[in-house]
Design a protein around this motif. Structure first.
Motif, PDB file in Angstrom:
ATOM      1  N   GLY A 162       0.778  -1.233   0.000  1.00  0.00           N
ATOM      2  CA  GLY A 162       0.000   0.000   0.000  1.00  0.00           C
ATOM      3  C   GLY A 162       0.806   1.278   0.000  1.00  0.00           C
ATOM      4  O   GLY A 162       0.277   2.350   0.294  1.00  0.00           O
ATOM      5  N   PHE A 163       2.100   1.214  -0.339  1.00  0.00           N
ATOM      6  CA  PHE A 163       2.933   2.416  -0.370  1.00  0.00           C
ATOM      7  C   PHE A 163       2.756   3.204  -1.667  1.00  0.00           C
ATOM      8  O   PHE A 163       2.986   4.413  -1.702  1.00  0.00           O
ATOM      9  CB  PHE A 163       4.421   2.043  -0.251  1.00  0.00           C
ATOM     10  CG  PHE A 163       4.854   1.644   1.121  1.00  0.00           C
ATOM     11  CD1 PHE A 163       5.072   2.598   2.101  1.00  0.00           C
ATOM     12  CD2 PHE A 163       5.055   0.312   1.449  1.00  0.00           C
ATOM     13  CE1 PHE A 163       5.488   2.241   3.375  1.00  0.00           C
ATOM     14  CE2 PHE A 163       5.468  -0.062   2.718  1.00  0.00           C
ATOM     15  CZ  PHE A 163       5.678   0.903   3.681  1.00  0.00           C
ATOM     16  N   SER A 164       2.387   2.519  -2.736  1.00  0.00           N
ATOM     17  CA  SER A 164       2.413   3.133  -4.055  1.00  0.00           C
ATOM     18  C   SER A 164       1.044   3.627  -4.497  1.00  0.00           C
ATOM     19  O   SER A 164       0.022   2.970  -4.271  1.00  0.00           O
ATOM     20  CB  SER A 164       2.944   2.127  -5.090  1.00  0.00           C
ATOM     21  OG  SER A 164       2.919   2.684  -6.385  1.00  0.00           O
ATOM     22  N   TYR A 165       1.057   4.768  -5.176  1.00  0.00           N
ATOM     23  CA  TYR A 165      -0.165   5.322  -5.757  1.00  0.00           C
ATOM     24  C   TYR A 165      -0.415   4.763  -7.154  1.00  0.00           C
ATOM     25  O   TYR A 165      -1.374   5.133  -7.815  1.00  0.00           O
ATOM     26  CB  TYR A 165      -0.086   6.852  -5.817  1.00  0.00           C
ATOM     27  CG  TYR A 165       1.266   7.385  -6.272  1.00  0.00           C
ATOM     28  CD1 TYR A 165       1.638   7.380  -7.615  1.00  0.00           C
ATOM     29  CD2 TYR A 165       2.174   7.874  -5.339  1.00  0.00           C
ATOM     30  CE1 TYR A 165       2.878   7.842  -8.021  1.00  0.00           C
ATOM     31  CE2 TYR A 165       3.414   8.344  -5.741  1.00  0.00           C
ATOM     32  CZ  TYR A 165       3.759   8.331  -7.079  1.00  0.00           C
ATOM     33  OH  TYR A 165       4.995   8.795  -7.476  1.00  0.00           O
ATOM     34  N   ARG A 166       0.428   3.864  -7.602  1.00  0.00           N
ATOM     35  CA  ARG A 166       0.291   3.297  -8.952  1.00  0.00           C
ATOM     36  C   ARG A 166      -0.432   1.955  -8.958  1.00  0.00           C
ATOM     37  O   ARG A 166      -0.858   1.488 -10.009  1.00  0.00           O
ATOM     38  CB  ARG A 166       1.672   3.149  -9.605  1.00  0.00           C
ATOM     39  CG  ARG A 166       2.417   4.465  -9.722  1.00  0.00           C
ATOM     40  CD  ARG A 166       3.690   4.317 -10.518  1.00  0.00           C
ATOM     41  NE  ARG A 166       4.462   5.547 -10.530  1.00  0.00           N
ATOM     42  CZ  ARG A 166       4.220   6.588 -11.316  1.00  0.00           C
ATOM     43  NH1 ARG A 166       3.210   6.535 -12.174  1.00  0.00           N
ATOM     44  NH2 ARG A 166       4.971   7.675 -11.264  1.00  0.00           N
ATOM     45  N   TYR A 167      -0.510   1.296  -7.814  1.00  0.00           N
ATOM     46  CA  TYR A 167      -1.170  -0.004  -7.724  1.00  0.00           C
ATOM     47  C   TYR A 167      -2.329   0.075  -6.740  1.00  0.00           C
ATOM     48  O   TYR A 167      -2.279   0.839  -5.770  1.00  0.00           O
ATOM     49  CB  TYR A 167      -0.205  -1.088  -7.223  1.00  0.00           C
ATOM     50  CG  TYR A 167       1.127  -1.140  -7.922  1.00  0.00           C
ATOM     51  CD1 TYR A 167       1.228  -1.536  -9.249  1.00  0.00           C
ATOM     52  CD2 TYR A 167       2.297  -0.802  -7.246  1.00  0.00           C
ATOM     53  CE1 TYR A 167       2.453  -1.596  -9.886  1.00  0.00           C
ATOM     54  CE2 TYR A 167       3.536  -0.850  -7.876  1.00  0.00           C
ATOM     55  CZ  TYR A 167       3.610  -1.235  -9.197  1.00  0.00           C
ATOM     56  OH  TYR A 167       4.817  -1.291  -9.825  1.00  0.00           O
ATOM     57  N   ASN A 168      -3.343  -0.740  -6.952  1.00  0.00           N
ATOM     58  CA  ASN A 168      -4.450  -0.771  -6.004  1.00  0.00           C
ATOM     59  C   ASN A 168      -4.159  -1.806  -4.916  1.00  0.00           C
ATOM     60  O   ASN A 168      -3.766  -2.933  -5.201  1.00  0.00           O
ATOM     61  CB  ASN A 168      -5.768  -1.104  -6.696  1.00  0.00           C
ATOM     62  CG  ASN A 168      -6.956  -0.684  -5.856  1.00  0.00           C
ATOM     63  OD1 ASN A 168      -6.873   0.293  -5.122  1.00  0.00           O
ATOM     64  ND2 ASN A 168      -8.049  -1.406  -5.954  1.00  0.00           N
ATOM     65  N   ALA A 169      -4.334  -1.366  -3.675  1.00  0.00           N
ATOM     66  CA  ALA A 169      -4.046  -2.228  -2.532  1.00  0.00           C
ATOM     67  C   ALA A 169      -4.703  -1.629  -1.300  1.00  0.00           C
ATOM     68  O   ALA A 169      -5.071  -0.452  -1.291  1.00  0.00           O
ATOM     69  CB  ALA A 169      -2.536  -2.333  -2.322  1.00  0.00           C
ATOM     70  N   PRO A 170      -4.840  -2.412  -0.234  1.00  0.00           N
ATOM     71  CA  PRO A 170      -5.333  -1.831   1.021  1.00  0.00           C
ATOM     72  C   PRO A 170      -4.401  -0.715   1.493  1.00  0.00           C
ATOM     73  O   PRO A 170      -3.179  -0.796   1.318  1.00  0.00           O
ATOM     74  CB  PRO A 170      -5.304  -3.023   1.981  1.00  0.00           C
ATOM     75  CG  PRO A 170      -5.391  -4.230   1.106  1.00  0.00           C
ATOM     76  CD  PRO A 170      -4.637  -3.868  -0.144  1.00  0.00           C
ATOM     77  N   LEU A 171      -4.980   0.307   2.090  1.00  0.00           N
ATOM     78  CA  LEU A 171      -4.184   1.420   2.611  1.00  0.00           C
ATOM     79  C   LEU A 171      -3.449   0.962   3.872  1.00  0.00           C
ATOM     80  O   LEU A 171      -4.045   0.879   4.947  1.00  0.00           O
ATOM     81  CB  LEU A 171      -5.086   2.617   2.927  1.00  0.00           C
ATOM     82  CG  LEU A 171      -5.390   3.559   1.774  1.00  0.00           C
ATOM     83  CD1 LEU A 171      -6.444   4.576   2.186  1.00  0.00           C
ATOM     84  CD2 LEU A 171      -4.116   4.267   1.310  1.00  0.00           C
ATOM     85  N   ASP A 172      -2.171   0.645   3.721  1.00  0.00           N
ATOM     86  CA  ASP A 172      -1.392   0.127   4.837  1.00  0.00           C
ATOM     87  C   ASP A 172      -0.213   1.063   5.138  1.00  0.00           C
ATOM     88  O   ASP A 172      -0.241   1.822   6.070  1.00  0.00           O
ATOM     89  CB  ASP A 172      -0.905  -1.288   4.507  1.00  0.00           C
ATOM     90  CG  ASP A 172      -0.341  -2.002   5.720  1.00  0.00           C
ATOM     91  OD1 ASP A 172       0.310  -1.342   6.546  1.00  0.00           O
ATOM     92  OD2 ASP A 172      -0.549  -3.224   5.863  1.00  0.00           O
TER      93      ASP A 172
END
Length: 312
Positions: A116-126
């Motif tokens: 969840g560090f990157s704004y380029r991939y979708n992931a839980p906000l971690d």
């Protein structure tokens, strides 16, 4: 392939700056994927020792593989670099001949969508560097007051549109929680003018940086590191710190300058009565920057600065 493709920033400059003694004690306080550690341990004899510290257990697990041939000289520790004095005490070490800190998020953390560090991939906000800690980016985004969100976006991200982004986050979370990275990107974009969205830099970059810093309390650790580490350096030992944005660099620069200062008596005093002497010298006084060739080969090195201090 992660260990093979990861490129440590300012590697040659760090190795030169540390002036490694074959029988010395060295600490890599931000192990990452061990790019710097691999080169340090190569230069140690059987009596040398390398302590590798990281907040991220994944980094320590990976190091057991990539440093497997040198583990008799390596000690892996799951901790925050700000606790280096405590780690040294536990290991029975009085002093170190060199300490390296490579601040900020590591490339593998950025490249792993699940973190969840990157704004380029979708992931839980971690965005947690240490996944055992309780605070996550989702909590910051969905629970912190609007004023505090605006503050961190402005202070840690130097975001011009901090107020409008914070307000947009609060409006969205009142409808439904913001739980994934691309949801947050959408909210950030909605709060920015069209001209800002056309800029070369991704519109969410500064906000993601700010939230990451807040989640991991990075600036607090940075501000404490210099004062914590320098007293534990042996005479002639070096502290090498790589930073990637102006806030960190300013803290390191100010910390070095304070430790390099001698007498602090008022100018009107005819003689020194404080007895203060410099603890370090900066070598060199200005930061070391990546070469144009390194930036071409590794664009993530573009904003890196290396500052070196030597214990007197």
């Amino acid at each position: 392939m992660e260990e093979l493709t990861h490129r440590p920033v300012l590697l040659e400059e760090c190795i030169r700056g540390l002036r490694i003694l074959p029988e010395g004690v060295y600490i890599d306080g931000t192990l990452g994927r061990a790019g710097h550690s691999r080169e340090i341990v190569k230069r140690l004899s059987g009596k040398g020792r390398l302590i590798c510290i990281d907040r991220d257990q994944a980094a320590l697990d990976a190091a057991r593989v990539c440093l497997a041939d040198d583990m008799e000289r390596v000690t892996l520790v799951h901790d925050n670099f700000v606790n280096i004095p405590r780690v040294m005490d536990k290991l029975g070490l009085q002093g170190a001949d060199g300490v390296l800190l490579d601040l900020g998020v590591s490339s593998p953390q950025l490249d792993d969508p699940s973190r969840g560090f990157s704004y380029r991939y979708n992931a839980p906000l971690d965005m947690r560097m240490d996944q055992t800690q309780p605070l996550t980016a989702a909590q910051v985004v969905n629970e912190w007051p609007e004023q505090e969100l605006s503050f961190i976006l402005s202070r840690y991200g130097e975001e011009r549109y901090a107020r409008s982004i914070a307000a947009a986050i609060v409006r969205r979370r009142e409808e439904r929680p913001i739980e994934e990275t691309l949801d947050l990107v959408e909210v950030i974009k909605s709060a920015m003018p069209a001209a800002a969205l056309r800029e070369k830099q991704h519109p969410a970059k500064r906000s993601f940086q700010a939230i990451r810093i807040a989640v991991n309390d990075e600036l607090s650790a940075c501000s404490q590191a210099v004062d914590a580490i320098i007293p534990r350096l042996n005479r002639g030992g070096r502290l090498c710190i790589i930073t990637f944005h102006s806030l960190e660099d300013r803290l390191v620069k100010n910390g070095y300058q304070a430790q390099a200062r001698g007498c602090v008596c008022p100018p009107e005093f005819p003689v020194c009565v404080c007895g203060r002497t410099p603890a370090i010298k900066m070598t060199p006084k200005k930061p070391i920057l990546p070469t144009a060739e390194e930036i071409r080969e590794n664009p993530r090195a573009r904003s890196a600065k290396l500052r070196i201090a030597e214990k007197i």
